[in-house]
Design a protein around this motif. Structure first.
Motif, PDB file in Angstrom:
ATOM      1  N   VAL A 310       0.875  -1.171   0.000  1.00 38.85           N
ATOM      2  CA  VAL A 310       0.000   0.000   0.000  1.00 38.85           C
ATOM      3  C   VAL A 310       0.911   1.219   0.000  1.00 38.85           C
ATOM      4  CG1 VAL A 310      -1.824   1.259   1.178  1.00 38.85           C
ATOM      5  CG2 VAL A 310      -1.814  -1.241   1.203  1.00 38.85           C
ATOM      6  N   LEU A 311       0.807   2.008  -1.064  1.00 43.25           N
ATOM      7  CA  LEU A 311       1.756   3.087  -1.309  1.00 43.25           C
ATOM      8  C   LEU A 311       1.040   4.409  -1.533  1.00 43.25           C
ATOM      9  CD1 LEU A 311       3.871   1.150  -3.990  1.00 43.25           C
ATOM     10  CD2 LEU A 311       4.181   1.125  -1.492  1.00 43.25           C
ATOM     11  N   LEU A 312       1.693   5.504  -1.135  1.00 43.40           N
ATOM     12  CA  LEU A 312       1.202   6.845  -1.441  1.00 43.40           C
ATOM     13  C   LEU A 312       2.064   7.382  -2.572  1.00 43.40           C
ATOM     14  CD1 LEU A 312      -0.929   8.881  -0.406  1.00 43.40           C
ATOM     15  CD2 LEU A 312       0.912   9.970   0.892  1.00 43.40           C
ATOM     16  N   LEU A 313       1.467   7.573  -3.744  1.00 46.53           N
ATOM     17  CA  LEU A 313       2.207   7.914  -4.957  1.00 46.53           C
ATOM     18  C   LEU A 313       1.723   9.257  -5.497  1.00 46.53           C
ATOM     19  CD1 LEU A 313       2.059   4.376  -6.608  1.00 46.53           C
ATOM     20  CD2 LEU A 313       3.959   5.369  -5.319  1.00 46.53           C
ATOM     21  N   PRO A 314       2.640  10.136  -5.904  1.00 44.43           N
ATOM     22  CA  PRO A 314       2.247  11.498  -6.269  1.00 44.43           C
ATOM     23  C   PRO A 314       1.598  11.658  -7.627  1.00 44.43           C
ATOM     24  CG  PRO A 314       4.631  11.242  -6.458  1.00 44.43           C
ATOM     25  CD  PRO A 314       4.109   9.973  -5.844  1.00 44.43           C
ATOM     26  N   ASP A 315       1.736  10.689  -8.519  1.00 47.17           N
ATOM     27  CA  ASP A 315       1.326  10.917  -9.900  1.00 47.17           C
ATOM     28  C   ASP A 315       0.794   9.633 -10.529  1.00 47.17           C
ATOM     29  OD1 ASP A 315       2.150  11.203 -13.024  1.00 47.17           O
ATOM     30  OD2 ASP A 315       1.878  13.182 -12.129  1.00 47.17           O
ATOM     31  N   PRO A 316      -0.164   9.732 -11.474  1.00 44.74           N
ATOM     32  CA  PRO A 316      -0.631   8.519 -12.168  1.00 44.74           C
ATOM     33  C   PRO A 316       0.498   7.758 -12.851  1.00 44.74           C
ATOM     34  CG  PRO A 316      -2.091  10.366 -12.642  1.00 44.74           C
ATOM     35  CD  PRO A 316      -0.913  10.939 -11.906  1.00 44.74           C
ATOM     36  N   ALA A 317       1.551   8.474 -13.264  1.00 41.92           N
ATOM     37  CA  ALA A 317       2.681   7.806 -13.904  1.00 41.92           C
ATOM     38  C   ALA A 317       3.352   6.820 -12.958  1.00 41.92           C
ATOM     39  CB  ALA A 317       3.704   8.842 -14.391  1.00 41.92           C
ATOM     40  N   ASP A 318       3.303   7.103 -11.652  1.00 43.33           N
ATOM     41  CA  ASP A 318       3.912   6.189 -10.684  1.00 43.33           C
ATOM     42  C   ASP A 318       3.117   4.889 -10.588  1.00 43.33           C
ATOM     43  OD1 ASP A 318       6.038   7.981  -9.710  1.00 43.33           O
ATOM     44  OD2 ASP A 318       4.364   9.187  -9.004  1.00 43.33           O
ATOM     45  N   ILE A 319       1.788   4.989 -10.699  1.00 42.34           N
ATOM     46  CA  ILE A 319       0.961   3.780 -10.728  1.00 42.34           C
ATOM     47  C   ILE A 319       1.294   2.964 -11.977  1.00 42.34           C
ATOM     48  CG2 ILE A 319      -1.399   2.887 -10.836  1.00 42.34           C
ATOM     49  CD1 ILE A 319      -2.277   5.361  -9.267  1.00 42.34           C
ATOM     50  N   ALA A 320       1.461   3.659 -13.112  1.00 40.55           N
ATOM     51  CA  ALA A 320       1.820   2.968 -14.359  1.00 40.55           C
ATOM     52  C   ALA A 320       3.179   2.285 -14.236  1.00 40.55           C
ATOM     53  CB  ALA A 320       1.820   3.967 -15.511  1.00 40.55           C
ATOM     54  N   THR A 321       4.115   2.931 -13.539  1.00 45.46           N
ATOM     55  CA  THR A 321       5.433   2.318 -13.327  1.00 45.46           C
ATOM     56  C   THR A 321       5.309   1.034 -12.521  1.00 45.46           C
ATOM     57  OG1 THR A 321       6.517   4.481 -13.398  1.00 45.46           O
ATOM     58  CG2 THR A 321       7.748   2.681 -12.378  1.00 45.46           C
ATOM     59  N   GLY A 322       4.475   1.071 -11.479  1.00 46.14           N
ATOM     60  CA  GLY A 322       4.253  -0.141 -10.693  1.00 46.14           C
ATOM     61  C   GLY A 322       3.686  -1.264 -11.538  1.00 46.14           C
ATOM     62  N   ILE A 323       2.756  -0.933 -12.426  1.00 47.67           N
ATOM     63  CA  ILE A 323       2.158  -1.946 -13.310  1.00 47.67           C
ATOM     64  C   ILE A 323       3.220  -2.533 -14.235  1.00 47.67           C
ATOM     65  CG2 ILE A 323       0.506  -2.293 -15.180  1.00 47.67           C
ATOM     66  CD1 ILE A 323      -1.250  -0.145 -13.793  1.00 47.67           C
ATOM     67  N   ARG A 324       4.102  -1.683 -14.750  1.00 49.32           N
ATOM     68  CA  ARG A 324       5.173  -2.175 -15.639  1.00 49.32           C
ATOM     69  C   ARG A 324       6.105  -3.137 -14.905  1.00 49.32           C
ATOM     70  NH1 ARG A 324       5.325   3.200 -17.467  1.00 49.32           N
ATOM     71  NH2 ARG A 324       7.249   3.620 -16.302  1.00 49.32           N
TER      72      ARG A 324
END
Length: 355
Positions: A310-324
């Protein structure tokens, strides 16, 4: 017995999480989710109501009427609301939880433009309440903090309703007693509590915060699930010292370490809770400064096959990075914290070969 009308105020975006905690603790029936507010009713307000971990504060709803609008004459309606509200039951509830009071203080907030400021609204209500109760009124207009023994009243205007509320605890719930030390980027405790609840921590789980800062996430996790094994690392000596001071007396291990080179075996962590240093408030240092992707690779390495982060991420790009990197988002909330709007995201651990 008439049910008490209660309101849990919270960080924007956590309304559903607060409602879930109210229901899980059997504190009452949720009746409405609004802007930063969860309304609920309870026929027997449990002492646990002042222990809601994901709420910023909890109030008795004293009175509600249509929003007074933007014009200054509406301030007279605020004074009238305070003059005629039924104070008996809310005051009994407040005194039961927080003891006697010596004065009145009011905090106001509103949505939209108004031809008056918050202090005008606070004074209109506060002066009327003080007259009714025969006690002193402390105006926030001076910039000085109110005495701790004053009863805390809350006034909100959300464009639809005006609500007058009374805090039932002695102080706001988000002010945790364990907060002895702080550092830049320290996480708001109710947000940390929401992350701990989202993680689904069970007894015996190993829980890691690889960038633990002042230890807020691990401390909230310890209160939520005291039978977990909790460990935090941070590269900053100041952060390690602050976390150890805040976590004193709790079964939490805090050590110096780099999140990009974790001293942990493969697959040895059940849950990761983290507010990573992506530069919003704290710059990454150590190996992360040169290669942020190492953070995700280490996270993937140490998480157990059935683990979660469970993470606090500043930007949608960070969620995309996690998916990658193979992580699967299963729950995402956009919250407002310190003027920013990061994402609180629950990720399932990446699939392992052969699963």
């Amino acid at each position: 017995m008439t049910a008490a009308r209660l309101v849990a105020r919270c960080t924007r975006g956590l309304e559903a999480v607060v409602a879930a905690e109210i229901l899980a603790l059997d504190l009452g029936t949720v009746t409405h989710l609004g802007h930063r507010a969860v309304h609920f009713r309870s026929s027997r307000p449990d002492p646990q109501v002042t222990g809601l971990s994901t709420a910023d504060d909890v109030f008795a709803l004293v009175a509600r009427c249509p929003d007074i609008g933007a014009a200054r004459p509406g301030l007279l309606r605020l004074a009238d609301l305070a003059e005629h509200a039924d104070l008996a039951a809310p005051m009994r509830l407040r005194e039961r939880h927080a003891g006697p009071f010596t004065g009145v203080e009011v905090s106001a907030s509103f949505l939209g433009r108004r031809n008056f400021n918050r202090y005008d609204a606070e004074d209109a209500v506060g002066e009327a309440l003080a007259r009714r109760l025969g006690t002193a009124y402390h105006s926030r207009r001076s910039g000085q903090a109110p005495p701790p023994t004053h009863s805390g009243w809350r006034l909100t205007l959300d464009g639809v309703h005006t609500a007058l509320m009374l805090r039932i605890a002695a102080r706001p719930l988000h002010r945790r007693p364990y907060k002895r030390r702080s550092i830049p980027g320290t996480l708001h405790p109710p947000v940390a509590a929401a992350m701990a609840r989202m993680a689904g921590i069970r007894p015996g789980h190993t829980v890691l915060d690889p960038c633990c800062g002042a230890g807020t996430l691990l401390i909230e996790a310890a209160y939520h699930q005291p039978q977990a094994r909790l460990r935090g690392l941070d590269l900053s000596p100041d952060a390690v010292a602050a976390a150890r001071a805040n976590a004193a007396g709790l079964p939490i291990t805090i050590t110096h370490g780099d999140a990009a080179r974790l001293p942990l075996p493969d697959g040895g962590v059940d849950r990761v809770l983290c507010n990573p240093p992506w530069g919003a408030q704290v710059r990454p240092n150590g190996l992360l400064a040169a290669s942020p992707a190492r953070w995700w690779r280490e996270l993937r390495r140490v998480l157990a096959p059935d683990g979660a982060a469970v993470l606090l991420l500043p930007d949608p790009a960070d969620i995309a990075t996690g998916i990658r990197h193979g992580f699967v988002p299963t729950e995402v909330h956009r919250v407002r914290v310190a003027g920013a709007q990061p994402f609180l995201a629950h990720f399932r651990a990446p699939d392992r070969p052969g699963r």
